[in-house]
Design a protein around this motif. Structure first.
Motif, PDB file in Angstrom:
ATOM      1  N   ALA A  73       0.858  -1.184   0.000  1.00  7.17           N
ATOM      2  CA  ALA A  73       0.000   0.000   0.000  1.00  7.17           C
ATOM      3  C   ALA A  73       0.898   1.238   0.000  1.00  7.17           C
ATOM      4  O   ALA A  73       1.860   1.317   0.764  1.00  7.17           O
ATOM      5  N   ARG A  74       0.603   2.172  -0.877  1.00  6.95           N
ATOM      6  CA  ARG A  74       1.377   3.409  -0.955  1.00  6.95           C
ATOM      7  C   ARG A  74       0.446   4.609  -0.770  1.00  6.95           C
ATOM      8  O   ARG A  74       0.132   5.351  -1.695  1.00  6.95           O
ATOM      9  N   ASP A  75      -0.002   4.790   0.470  1.00  3.61           N
ATOM     10  CA  ASP A  75      -0.901   5.895   0.781  1.00  3.61           C
ATOM     11  C   ASP A  75      -0.195   7.248   0.694  1.00  3.61           C
ATOM     12  O   ASP A  75      -0.842   8.297   0.748  1.00  3.61           O
ATOM     13  N   ASP A  76       1.138   7.217   0.562  1.00  2.00           N
ATOM     14  CA  ASP A  76       1.899   8.461   0.424  1.00  2.00           C
ATOM     15  C   ASP A  76       1.829   9.030  -0.990  1.00  2.00           C
ATOM     16  O   ASP A  76       2.191  10.185  -1.216  1.00  2.00           O
ATOM     17  N   LEU A  77       1.371   8.231  -1.949  1.00  2.91           N
ATOM     18  CA  LEU A  77       1.282   8.677  -3.342  1.00  2.91           C
ATOM     19  C   LEU A  77      -0.127   9.148  -3.665  1.00  2.91           C
ATOM     20  O   LEU A  77      -1.110   8.557  -3.201  1.00  2.91           O
ATOM     21  N   LYS A  78      -0.222  10.188  -4.486  1.00  5.74           N
ATOM     22  CA  LYS A  78      -1.525  10.773  -4.810  1.00  5.74           C
ATOM     23  C   LYS A  78      -2.474   9.754  -5.430  1.00  5.74           C
ATOM     24  O   LYS A  78      -3.663   9.711  -5.095  1.00  5.74           O
ATOM     25  N   ASP A  79      -1.951   8.908  -6.327  1.00  2.52           N
ATOM     26  CA  ASP A  79      -2.810   7.908  -6.974  1.00  2.52           C
ATOM     27  C   ASP A  79      -2.626   6.517  -6.376  1.00  2.52           C
ATOM     28  O   ASP A  79      -3.104   5.532  -6.920  1.00  2.52           O
ATOM     29  N   GLY A  80      -1.923   6.444  -5.248  1.00  5.47           N
ATOM     30  CA  GLY A  80      -1.716   5.161  -4.583  1.00  5.47           C
ATOM     31  C   GLY A  80      -0.856   4.181  -5.358  1.00  5.47           C
ATOM     32  O   GLY A  80      -0.777   3.005  -5.022  1.00  5.47           O
ATOM     33  N   ASP A 104      -6.681  -0.690  -1.855  1.00  9.63           N
ATOM     34  CA  ASP A 104      -7.969  -0.007  -2.050  1.00  9.63           C
ATOM     35  C   ASP A 104      -7.837   1.432  -2.539  1.00  9.63           C
ATOM     36  O   ASP A 104      -8.853   2.097  -2.801  1.00  9.63           O
ATOM     37  N   PHE A 105      -6.608   1.926  -2.674  1.00 11.56           N
ATOM     38  CA  PHE A 105      -6.372   3.303  -3.135  1.00 11.56           C
ATOM     39  C   PHE A 105      -7.162   4.317  -2.305  1.00 11.56           C
ATOM     40  O   PHE A 105      -7.557   5.375  -2.799  1.00 11.56           O
ATOM     41  N   MET A 106      -7.415   3.968  -1.044  1.00  8.87           N
ATOM     42  CA  MET A 106      -8.176   4.825  -0.130  1.00  8.87           C
ATOM     43  C   MET A 106      -9.532   5.220  -0.714  1.00  8.87           C
ATOM     44  O   MET A 106     -10.092   6.276  -0.402  1.00  8.87           O
ATOM     45  N   GLY A 107     -10.061   4.367  -1.568  1.00  8.16           N
ATOM     46  CA  GLY A 107     -11.384   4.605  -2.141  1.00  8.16           C
ATOM     47  C   GLY A 107     -11.412   5.507  -3.357  1.00  8.16           C
ATOM     48  O   GLY A 107     -12.497   5.850  -3.848  1.00  8.16           O
ATOM     49  N   ARG A 135      -7.215  -5.520   9.589  1.00  9.15           N
ATOM     50  CA  ARG A 135      -6.632  -4.688   8.531  1.00  9.15           C
ATOM     51  C   ARG A 135      -6.362  -3.275   9.045  1.00  9.15           C
ATOM     52  O   ARG A 135      -7.082  -2.778   9.904  1.00  9.15           O
ATOM     53  N   ALA A 136      -5.350  -2.636   8.504  1.00  6.23           N
ATOM     54  CA  ALA A 136      -5.009  -1.272   8.891  1.00  6.23           C
ATOM     55  C   ALA A 136      -5.520  -0.296   7.835  1.00  6.23           C
ATOM     56  O   ALA A 136      -5.174  -0.410   6.662  1.00  6.23           O
ATOM     57  N   LYS A 137      -6.357   0.639   8.254  1.00  2.00           N
ATOM     58  CA  LYS A 137      -6.917   1.703   7.400  1.00  2.00           C
ATOM     59  C   LYS A 137      -7.967   1.206   6.411  1.00  2.00           C
ATOM     60  O   LYS A 137      -8.843   1.958   6.015  1.00  2.00           O
ATOM     61  N   ALA A 138      -7.869  -0.035   5.983  1.00  2.00           N
ATOM     62  CA  ALA A 138      -8.830  -0.549   5.012  1.00  2.00           C
ATOM     63  C   ALA A 138     -10.200  -0.723   5.668  1.00  2.00           C
ATOM     64  O   ALA A 138     -10.308  -0.956   6.865  1.00  2.00           O
ATOM     65  N   LYS A 139     -11.245  -0.587   4.858  1.00  2.00           N
ATOM     66  CA  LYS A 139     -12.615  -0.736   5.326  1.00  2.00           C
ATOM     67  C   LYS A 139     -13.326  -1.802   4.495  1.00  2.00           C
ATOM     68  O   LYS A 139     -13.214  -1.808   3.266  1.00  2.00           O
ATOM     69  N   TYR A 140     -14.072  -2.658   5.163  1.00  2.00           N
ATOM     70  CA  TYR A 140     -14.789  -3.740   4.498  1.00  2.00           C
ATOM     71  C   TYR A 140     -15.709  -3.189   3.413  1.00  2.00           C
ATOM     72  O   TYR A 140     -15.697  -3.653   2.268  1.00  2.00           O
ATOM     73  N   ARG A 160     -15.584  -0.348   1.902  1.00  2.00           N
ATOM     74  CA  ARG A 160     -14.826   0.310   0.826  1.00  2.00           C
ATOM     75  C   ARG A 160     -14.256  -0.715  -0.146  1.00  2.00           C
ATOM     76  O   ARG A 160     -14.226  -0.481  -1.354  1.00  2.00           O
ATOM     77  N   SER A 161     -13.834  -1.868   0.372  1.00  2.00           N
ATOM     78  CA  SER A 161     -13.329  -2.920  -0.499  1.00  2.00           C
ATOM     79  C   SER A 161     -14.437  -3.450  -1.410  1.00  2.00           C
ATOM     80  O   SER A 161     -14.223  -3.687  -2.603  1.00  2.00           O
ATOM     81  N   LEU A 162     -15.628  -3.641  -0.843  1.00  2.00           N
ATOM     82  CA  LEU A 162     -16.753  -4.099  -1.655  1.00  2.00           C
ATOM     83  C   LEU A 162     -17.116  -3.058  -2.715  1.00  2.00           C
ATOM     84  O   LEU A 162     -17.414  -3.394  -3.865  1.00  2.00           O
ATOM     85  N   GLN A 163     -17.059  -1.783  -2.326  1.00  2.00           N
ATOM     86  CA  GLN A 163     -17.373  -0.712  -3.283  1.00  2.00           C
ATOM     87  C   GLN A 163     -16.352  -0.677  -4.416  1.00  2.00           C
ATOM     88  O   GLN A 163     -16.703  -0.441  -5.575  1.00  2.00           O
ATOM     89  N   LEU A 164     -15.075  -0.923  -4.093  1.00  3.51           N
ATOM     90  CA  LEU A 164     -14.043  -0.968  -5.132  1.00  3.51           C
ATOM     91  C   LEU A 164     -14.360  -2.059  -6.150  1.00  3.51           C
ATOM     92  O   LEU A 164     -14.282  -1.840  -7.366  1.00  3.51           O
TER      93      LEU A 164
END
Length: 297
Positions: free
Chosen positions: A107-114, A141-144, A175-180, A182-186
């Protein structure tokens, strides 16, 4: 109070195969400064898969910005972004003469597009060198971000994989930061963007889930038209990670495969040592065959 650690049952056996193919792939990965999730996540199937000349490439470095309680990948603050990485992955895939290539990442939450643009570039680079090779991406999940997901989907991977990892009740703990949700929505968004691209997800068992919760996770995935599901046993990578609450039997995994197929998945891979990318090429072929079969009246 700490729980007594459960001994591994007899069916949790890892076959050690370190022949020429295994050594050749390991040397090649090091020479091209590439990472594999096989190594970083301490996958139990690494010996079998590498001996069969298959591997899951892990792009965007080997340091994850998240610290999930089940995962052995290093966590911290990543350094640079390697824009040449997609071409090196493609070179390695060509050298291995792969028929099916799996690409995942930290996971690369530091990048704008993940890191979505690097995923897309990797898919395109592999296709350029190996036009007949199918490419599967296992994405975070690219933070949604729908924009980030669209970048990946526009590259048209042959399969879009994103793991829910566990049942809804345990998701925040595991899981860290991920949401159930949000994963389904992805997964739902991926289908809307590219309806013809199969989607896939995975859960691991043994972290405290109940049987009916596993079945509910199946229903949740089918509700967003997820095509392929993999189910495996969680194995504790170190004492600081989550304890194994239960070891499921091969018979229970077989039963879950039946439950999944009854719910309409095109393919379910279920077993103690199954991981998201295990037998990935066979999963895609099986799903494609079912898709092409005429519907009986």
């Amino acid at each position: 109070m700490s729980k007594t650690k459960q001994p591994k049952p007899d069916w949790i056996r890892i076959k050690l195969t370190t022949g020429d193919n295994y050594k050749e792939i390991k040397d090649m990965m090091r020479s091209k400064t590439l990472h594999t999730v096989c190594e970083e996540a301490r996958c139990p199937n690494i010996y079998e898969c590498w001996a069969n000349r298959t591997a899951t490439f892990m792009i965007l470095g080997d340091i994850c910005t998240r610290a999930c309680r089940f995962c052995a990948v290093n966590t911290g603050l990543p350094t640079e972004l390697d824009l040449q990485e997609p071409e090196r992955v493609a070179e390695a895939a060509e050298q291995m003469n792969l028929q099916h290539c799996v690409v995942t990442s930290v996971a690369r939450d530091d990048l704008k597009d993940g890191g979505a643009s690097i995923f897309a570039a990797t898919v395109k680079a592999i296709r350029k060198r190996l036009p007949l090779c199918s490419v599967e991406v296992l994405i975070p999940d690219f933070m949604g971000s729908e924009d980030a997901l669209k970048i990946v989907m526009d590259a048209k991977p042959d399969i879009l994989n994103h793991n829910i990892e566990t049942v809804e009740r345990l998701s925040d703990r595991v899981r860290a930061k991920a949401k159930y949700s949000r994963s389904l929505q992805l997964l739902a968004n991926a289908k809307k963007m590219q309806p013809d691209i199969p989607t896939k997800s995975s859960i691991m068992l043994g972290v405290g889930e109940q049987w009916d919760e596993i079945l509910q996770a199946m229903d949740d995935l089918r509700a967003v038209d997820c095509d392929i599901m993999t189910i495996g046993q969680y194995l504790q990578p170190s004492p600081k990670h989550l304890n194994v609450e239960k070891y499921y039997t091969p018979e229970e995994f077989a039963q879950l495969k039946e439950e999944g197929m009854k719910r309409g998945f095109s393919h379910v891979e279920s077993g103690p040592l199954v991981r998201s990318s295990y037998h990935a090429h066979e999963q895609v072929k099986s799903a494609q065959r079912q898709k092409e079969e005429p519907v009986s009246s």
